[in-house]
Design an enzyme around this catalytic site. Sequence first.
Site, mmCIF file in Angstrom:
data_model
loop_
_atom_site.group_PDB
_atom_site.id
_atom_site.type_symbol
_atom_site.label_atom_id
_atom_site.label_comp_id
_atom_site.label_asym_id
_atom_site.label_seq_id
_atom_site.Cartn_x
_atom_site.Cartn_y
_atom_site.Cartn_z
ATOM 1 C CG HIS A 150 -5.821 -1.769 0.061
ATOM 2 N ND1 HIS A 150 -5.321 -1.996 -1.207
ATOM 3 C CD2 HIS A 150 -5.209 -1.147 0.911
ATOM 4 C CE1 HIS A 150 -4.200 -1.166 -1.112
ATOM 5 N NE2 HIS A 150 -4.152 -0.820 0.095
ATOM 6 C CG ASP A 157 -7.293 -3.678 -3.791
ATOM 7 O OD1 ASP A 157 -7.956 -2.612 -4.011
ATOM 8 O OD2 ASP A 157 -6.287 -3.806 -3.486
ATOM 9 C CB SER A 182 -0.923 -0.145 1.043
ATOM 10 O OG SER A 182 -1.935 0.966 1.173
#
Length: 424
Positions: free
Chosen positions: A402, A375, A324
């Site tokens: 995610h 995601d 991320s």
Amino acid sequence: MLALRAGRQCQRRPEPARRRKGSRGRAWAVRAARASTRLTGPSASKSSLRLAATAANPNPPEGSARCPRESKSPEGLHSRPPLAGPKGAPQACAWAEVLEQVSGAQSGAVRSPLPPLGGAVGLDPAGPPGGQGAGQCGTRPAEAEAEVAAGGAQRGEPRMMALIRNRLGLLILGILVTFVLYLLLPAIQHERFTARAGGPKPEPRAEEKGQGDANTTVLMRTIAGSPAVSYREGFLLQRAGTPSPSRLEVLFLHGQAFTSKTWEDLGTLTLLTEEGYRAIALDLPGYGSSPPSAAGSTEQGRVAFLQRALTELRLQRPVLISPSMSGRYSIPFVLAHGAQLRGFVAVAPVGTEEYTAGQYQQVQIPTLIVSGERDTGLGVQSLQSLRQLPKHRAVVLPDAGHACYLEKPREFHRALLAFLGELQ
């Protein structure tokens, strides 16, 4: 005030003539008792006092003493002598005391009913025997005053005690609720994190490596300098004290809402340490125990931060794990210094769309692209960009969002260990 004035006036009244005992005296006492009973409530007014006085003695007997102020205020309280009775001035003075009790009940000073007329206040419809005390104001006995005061106290104490008990109960209840929430909130947060992680930490697999007598520990340390950088590292403890063999080094970064402790709580550091890898997790600037730094505000500063971390930790071609938000650090570093890495694991990193396909094609290190099936944002976007890397392999974790490594830790660990095994 009215009672005190009536008492003073009665001292100046002439002594009335004695009257015969009979039914007229008893009727006067009954009317007076009924009038005084109606005036014990808090709503009694001056007009109601006049009505009560009139009802108590509408036609005073002959010879009874009258208040000298009657002629001065025909519309007032003494337009009819409320304090005169069959026995004259002594009874009038006693009724002044009754009026005092009524006035006290009106102002809230006395809350209990008046005592019996013939007893506590000394009103005798037949008059005092032998005319004793004629022409003198009778005074209320101390026993009657004590009885009135005790009656008010007895009725007020239960209300006050009930109010105190209610407030004390609410206070104790509030303290108990606060204490329970203080104890339960950490457990609830831990349970939610465990549920998101998909289960308990992975079981140790030391026996598969032939190290059944070994265990691990995770320590938190700090890289000195400006700025300081905190990190966590797993260590393998051996009973015999033999030195650990050369291991493949793995460096973990973290996402926006996490720190290096995330990898410790997930069991990843312990698992990789038991598998024979050197596992280290960094706290990026401004996260965890690392203080904020201006190095994170520019791309060059973020690349320099990772370069410094590799140098201070003496990492020789580690495998970089970047989920991320940490893509802001890892993607430019891979493009600029990819030769310093043994491999790259990208877990839906941000910022992949800012670079061209030509830049990605120059990177020649093995890459594992991990994303969650659900995601549809960063996962899909990063997969499309990172597919330009020549040596990549993509893994999609089923039914994961995610933060797929938190929702499906077993599947993530399985894919990571398989990738690290290929690098060795």
